[in-house]
Design a protein around this motif. Structure first.
Motif, PDB file in Angstrom:
ATOM      1  N   LEU A   1     -56.951  47.339  10.113  1.00  0.00           N
ATOM      2  CA  LEU A   1     -56.264  48.311  10.973  1.00  0.00           C
ATOM      3  C   LEU A   1     -56.170  49.675  10.291  1.00  0.00           C
ATOM      4  O   LEU A   1     -56.250  50.712  10.957  1.00  0.00           O
ATOM      5  CB  LEU A   1     -54.862  47.804  11.319  1.00  0.00           C
ATOM      6  CG  LEU A   1     -54.773  46.655  12.322  1.00  0.00           C
ATOM      7  CD1 LEU A   1     -53.346  46.144  12.430  1.00  0.00           C
ATOM      8  CD2 LEU A   1     -55.289  47.087  13.688  1.00  0.00           C
ATOM      9  N   ALA A   2     -56.010  49.670   8.983  1.00  0.00           N
ATOM     10  CA  ALA A   2     -55.956  50.928   8.245  1.00  0.00           C
ATOM     11  C   ALA A   2     -57.332  51.554   8.082  1.00  0.00           C
ATOM     12  O   ALA A   2     -57.444  52.722   7.703  1.00  0.00           O
ATOM     13  CB  ALA A   2     -55.334  50.694   6.868  1.00  0.00           C
ATOM     14  N   ASN A   3     -58.364  50.768   8.366  1.00  0.00           N
ATOM     15  CA  ASN A   3     -59.757  51.228   8.226  1.00  0.00           C
ATOM     16  C   ASN A   3     -60.043  51.656   6.782  1.00  0.00           C
ATOM     17  O   ASN A   3     -60.726  52.640   6.521  1.00  0.00           O
ATOM     18  CB  ASN A   3     -60.056  52.383   9.178  1.00  0.00           C
ATOM     19  CG  ASN A   3     -61.525  52.433   9.570  1.00  0.00           C
ATOM     20  OD1 ASN A   3     -62.295  51.519   9.258  1.00  0.00           O
ATOM     21  ND2 ASN A   3     -61.922  53.494  10.242  1.00  0.00           N
ATOM     22  N   ALA A   4     -59.485  50.875   5.863  1.00  0.00           N
ATOM     23  CA  ALA A   4     -59.658  51.155   4.446  1.00  0.00           C
ATOM     24  C   ALA A   4     -60.873  50.411   3.900  1.00  0.00           C
ATOM     25  O   ALA A   4     -61.568  49.701   4.627  1.00  0.00           O
ATOM     26  CB  ALA A   4     -58.399  50.748   3.688  1.00  0.00           C
TER      27      ALA A   4
ATOM     28  N   LYS B   1     -55.782  52.882  -4.117  1.00  0.00           N
ATOM     29  CA  LYS B   1     -54.481  53.337  -3.612  1.00  0.00           C
ATOM     30  C   LYS B   1     -53.431  52.225  -3.568  1.00  0.00           C
ATOM     31  O   LYS B   1     -52.244  52.506  -3.391  1.00  0.00           O
ATOM     32  CB  LYS B   1     -54.637  53.927  -2.216  1.00  0.00           C
ATOM     33  CG  LYS B   1     -55.542  55.146  -2.162  1.00  0.00           C
ATOM     34  CD  LYS B   1     -55.045  56.277  -3.041  1.00  0.00           C
ATOM     35  CE  LYS B   1     -55.937  57.504  -2.930  1.00  0.00           C
ATOM     36  NZ  LYS B   1     -55.492  58.592  -3.833  1.00  0.00           N
ATOM     37  N   ALA B   2     -53.878  50.975  -3.699  1.00  0.00           N
ATOM     38  CA  ALA B   2     -52.913  49.873  -3.678  1.00  0.00           C
ATOM     39  C   ALA B   2     -53.564  48.610  -4.227  1.00  0.00           C
ATOM     40  O   ALA B   2     -54.788  48.450  -4.189  1.00  0.00           O
ATOM     41  CB  ALA B   2     -52.407  49.622  -2.263  1.00  0.00           C
ATOM     42  N   LEU B   3     -52.716  47.720  -4.732  1.00  0.00           N
ATOM     43  CA  LEU B   3     -53.116  46.379  -5.145  1.00  0.00           C
ATOM     44  C   LEU B   3     -52.306  45.397  -4.312  1.00  0.00           C
ATOM     45  O   LEU B   3     -51.068  45.444  -4.316  1.00  0.00           O
ATOM     46  CB  LEU B   3     -52.840  46.180  -6.637  1.00  0.00           C
ATOM     47  CG  LEU B   3     -52.972  44.756  -7.190  1.00  0.00           C
ATOM     48  CD1 LEU B   3     -54.385  44.225  -7.006  1.00  0.00           C
ATOM     49  CD2 LEU B   3     -52.558  44.711  -8.669  1.00  0.00           C
ATOM     50  N   ILE B   4     -53.000  44.526  -3.576  1.00  0.00           N
ATOM     51  CA  ILE B   4     -52.323  43.577  -2.685  1.00  0.00           C
ATOM     52  C   ILE B   4     -52.569  42.162  -3.195  1.00  0.00           C
ATOM     53  O   ILE B   4     -53.717  41.731  -3.345  1.00  0.00           O
ATOM     54  CB  ILE B   4     -52.820  43.706  -1.237  1.00  0.00           C
ATOM     55  CG1 ILE B   4     -52.699  45.152  -0.760  1.00  0.00           C
ATOM     56  CG2 ILE B   4     -52.032  42.787  -0.323  1.00  0.00           C
ATOM     57  CD1 ILE B   4     -53.267  45.395   0.626  1.00  0.00           C
ATOM     58  N   LEU B   5     -51.478  41.434  -3.439  1.00  0.00           N
ATOM     59  CA  LEU B   5     -51.560  40.098  -4.020  1.00  0.00           C
ATOM     60  C   LEU B   5     -50.777  39.085  -3.201  1.00  0.00           C
ATOM     61  O   LEU B   5     -49.868  39.444  -2.436  1.00  0.00           O
ATOM     62  CB  LEU B   5     -51.008  40.123  -5.447  1.00  0.00           C
ATOM     63  CG  LEU B   5     -51.716  41.058  -6.441  1.00  0.00           C
ATOM     64  CD1 LEU B   5     -50.917  41.149  -7.733  1.00  0.00           C
ATOM     65  CD2 LEU B   5     -53.138  40.583  -6.720  1.00  0.00           C
ATOM     66  N   THR B   6     -51.132  37.821  -3.394  1.00  0.00           N
ATOM     67  CA  THR B   6     -50.404  36.707  -2.797  1.00  0.00           C
ATOM     68  C   THR B   6     -49.776  35.904  -3.929  1.00  0.00           C
ATOM     69  O   THR B   6     -50.474  35.490  -4.862  1.00  0.00           O
ATOM     70  CB  THR B   6     -51.345  35.808  -1.980  1.00  0.00           C
ATOM     71  OG1 THR B   6     -51.927  36.592  -0.932  1.00  0.00           O
ATOM     72  CG2 THR B   6     -50.594  34.640  -1.377  1.00  0.00           C
TER      73      THR B   6
ATOM     74  N   THR C   1     -48.945  52.347   3.127  1.00  0.00           N
ATOM     75  CA  THR C   1     -49.396  52.638   1.760  1.00  0.00           C
ATOM     76  C   THR C   1     -50.813  53.180   1.691  1.00  0.00           C
ATOM     77  O   THR C   1     -51.121  54.012   0.839  1.00  0.00           O
ATOM     78  CB  THR C   1     -49.289  51.362   0.892  1.00  0.00           C
ATOM     79  OG1 THR C   1     -47.976  50.813   1.016  1.00  0.00           O
ATOM     80  CG2 THR C   1     -49.563  51.660  -0.568  1.00  0.00           C
ATOM     81  N   ILE C   2     -51.689  52.712   2.582  1.00  0.00           N
ATOM     82  CA  ILE C   2     -53.085  53.150   2.514  1.00  0.00           C
ATOM     83  C   ILE C   2     -53.522  53.801   3.821  1.00  0.00           C
ATOM     84  O   ILE C   2     -52.950  53.527   4.882  1.00  0.00           O
ATOM     85  CB  ILE C   2     -54.031  51.975   2.175  1.00  0.00           C
ATOM     86  CG1 ILE C   2     -53.928  50.863   3.232  1.00  0.00           C
ATOM     87  CG2 ILE C   2     -53.728  51.427   0.799  1.00  0.00           C
ATOM     88  CD1 ILE C   2     -54.906  49.713   3.000  1.00  0.00           C
ATOM     89  N   GLU C   3     -54.535  54.655   3.704  1.00  0.00           N
ATOM     90  CA  GLU C   3     -55.058  55.375   4.864  1.00  0.00           C
ATOM     91  C   GLU C   3     -56.555  55.119   4.999  1.00  0.00           C
ATOM     92  O   GLU C   3     -57.162  54.412   4.188  1.00  0.00           O
ATOM     93  CB  GLU C   3     -54.771  56.873   4.713  1.00  0.00           C
ATOM     94  CG  GLU C   3     -53.286  57.195   4.654  1.00  0.00           C
ATOM     95  CD  GLU C   3     -53.017  58.669   4.481  1.00  0.00           C
ATOM     96  OE1 GLU C   3     -53.998  59.431   4.299  1.00  0.00           O
ATOM     97  OE2 GLU C   3     -51.835  59.072   4.524  1.00  0.00           O
ATOM     98  N   GLU C   4     -57.129  55.701   6.026  1.00  0.00           N
ATOM     99  CA  GLU C   4     -58.547  55.505   6.303  1.00  0.00           C
ATOM    100  C   GLU C   4     -59.406  55.878   5.091  1.00  0.00           C
ATOM    101  O   GLU C   4     -59.201  56.915   4.456  1.00  0.00           O
ATOM    102  CB  GLU C   4     -58.962  56.350   7.511  1.00  0.00           C
ATOM    103  CG  GLU C   4     -60.384  56.099   7.970  1.00  0.00           C
ATOM    104  CD  GLU C   4     -60.709  56.799   9.283  1.00  0.00           C
ATOM    105  OE1 GLU C   4     -61.877  56.771   9.686  1.00  0.00           O
ATOM    106  OE2 GLU C   4     -59.774  57.363   9.895  1.00  0.00           O
TER     107      GLU C   4
END
Length: 478
Positions: A124-127, A162-167, A101-104
């Motif tokens: 790892l994505a270096n975002a 570029k993205a929303l990451i939730l738990t 989903t995401i890039e550098e």
């Protein structure tokens, strides 16, 4: 007839075993024949199912037969576009959905109290992560979910995210207004990736909270082994998105997972899905009755308090004992053979079984052991007052003090904990479980971090990372 009763992958493995196959292929134990005496009685039956990608057994990374059928049944259960079996745990699913989903240099909004695998995926994505500080539950004294207001502020400040990451839920089974958050993110064209490791069973419905899948998340990862009868490392990934690339997601699942997937794990995922898919209203009623009876009995034990909330998974039970830290209570229980999921400075968390109507009720025997444990508790308690771990107070949205690129070029050294405040941390400090980083590399160290870290060290909490923590030192960037 409910087709969820079918287990195509397990059935094919059993058919293969009946052929009494002669193995000239991997794995080297040859269906258990070469397994040595020690432990053989436990492994031998299982190893008869530990095969490889043979003609009739399909291929996880290019499924066309029984694995494809098993995954389609999973997709049917959760009503998804596509669903996948994962054999490297929910960690592999979290990594894959992030990398797809995401890039550098992309900006990504991420819940601060996320699992370390989420943080590792972003690295790892270096975002560029923008951390969303969670609400704080004053009763359990733990971080819970992220508010809609925090998400609004984050998107307003970072419209190019570029993205929303939730738990969802958190480790303690607590949920929040995920539906409103997903709708808001989608209004801005932002995909929502959800680590639902502890919510795989939510699909059965009330009294469980709604699943992130049904609430409209783009990609959802679940640890099947947490509450379903699946083997450890067995997990699911669900895809329901018009924003995220399914092709990229599939590619990254092959990158982060083993090219020799475990057939016993995959077969257990097939069985676990069937168990969940055939769960009836009568099963739910029986389960709720057993849980309520268990809680009632525990509440009658002197000195023991049971915590539960309306917006909480009924399978998560939080206990607290007067005068004891959660770690001390864990030790008291373990002396009687009662092993809980985790302890924190104040609480003991128990994950209850997802019993169906036919299951033997082991909770009755557990009550007797817990009563005995509490009666035999010594007076060795340190009588520590309940303590508050960092509430991540201050700004609702925070950035790292250094980017991942900058960190890679910086020298590191060690400093005493007392001198670390205000400096930039160069290592992950992760109490485990729950695996949520207390301090992240690139994060500026706060007084609250050090206070909590000193307390955790004092009471003997398990901490991953921290090369010289026991010597009272923290690695920092020069």
């Amino acid at each position: 007839m409910n087709n969820q009763i079918h287990t195509p992958l397990l059935d094919q493995l059993l058919i293969h075993n009946k052929k009494q196959p002669v193995s000239f292929h991997v794995p080297g134990h040859k269906y258990g024949e070469l397994f040595p005496g020690k432990g053989r009685e436990f492994y031998q039956s299982l190893l008869k199912l530990d095969a490889t990608e043979l003609t009739d057994l399909d291929d996880l990374h290019s499924p066309e037969g029984v694995i494809l059928k098993a995954q389609q049944l999973l997709s049917n259960l959760y009503q998804t576009s596509t669903s996948f079996f994962l054999v490297n745990g929910s960690t592999s699913g979290n990594l894959a959905m992030i990398l797809a989903t995401i890039e550098e240099d992309d900006i990504v909004l991420v819940q601060r109290n996320s699992h370390k695998s989420i943080m590792n995926g972003i690295r790892l994505a270096n975002a560029q992560p923008i951390y969303l500080n969670p609400e704080y539950d004053s009763e359990l004294m733990v971080a819970s979910g992220v508010s809609l207001e925090t998400i609004k502020a984050a998107i307003q400040s970072n419209p190019n995210a570029k993205a929303l990451i939730l738990t969802y839920p958190n480790y303690y089974g607590m949920v929040y207004n995920l539906k409103g958050i997903i709708e808001l993110a989608h209004e801005h064209g932002i995909p929502v990736l959800v680590d639902e490791a502890h919510g795989v069973h939510f699909v059965v419905g009330d009294p469980f909270p709604p699943s992130a899948v049904s609430l409209g998340a783009d990609v959802v990862v679940q640890s099947a082994h947490k509450t379903l009868p699946a083997m450890t490392m067995g997990a699911y990934l669900h895809f329901n998105s018009s924003i995220v690339s399914l092709e990229k997601l599939s590619e990254y699942l092959q990158v982060v997972q083993s090219s020799s997937p475990s057939y016993p794990i995959m077969a257990s995922l097939d069985v676990a899905r069937s168990y969940l898919g055939t769960f009836t209203k009568e099963d739910i009623q029986s389960l709720v009755k057993r849980i309520n009876a268990f809680k009632t009995e525990l509440e009658r034990i002197d000195g023991l308090t049971v915590y539960s909330q309306s917006k909480q998974d009924p399978l998560k039970l939080v206990l607290r004992a007067n005068g004891y830290s959660g770690f001390e209570l864990q030790e008291i229980f373990e002396r009687q053979g009662i092993f809980a999921e985790l302890a924190d400075p104040n609480n003991l968390l128990m994950v209850l079984p997802l019993y169906n109507e036919e299951s033997t009720n082991g909770l009755i025997e557990a009550v007797a052991k817990i009563k005995e444990a509490m009666q035999g508790a010594s007076s060795s308690s340190k009588h520590l007052e309940p303590t508050r771990l960092p509430k991540f107070e201050g700004q609702l949205v925070e950035r790292l003090a250094l980017s991942f690129k900058e960190m890679s070029k910086k020298e590191r050294n060690f400093t005493s904990l007392s001198q670390a405040v205000g400096k930039i941390c160069a290592e992950s400090i992760i109490p485990y479980p729950p695996g949520i980083p207390l301090v992240l590399p690139g994060e500026r160290v706060k007084k609250e971090h050090i206070k909590s870290l000193e307390y955790l060290l004092k009471i003997g909490a398990k901490i991953q990372g921290g090369e010289r923590l026991k010597a009272g030192e923290l690695k920092i960037f020069k």
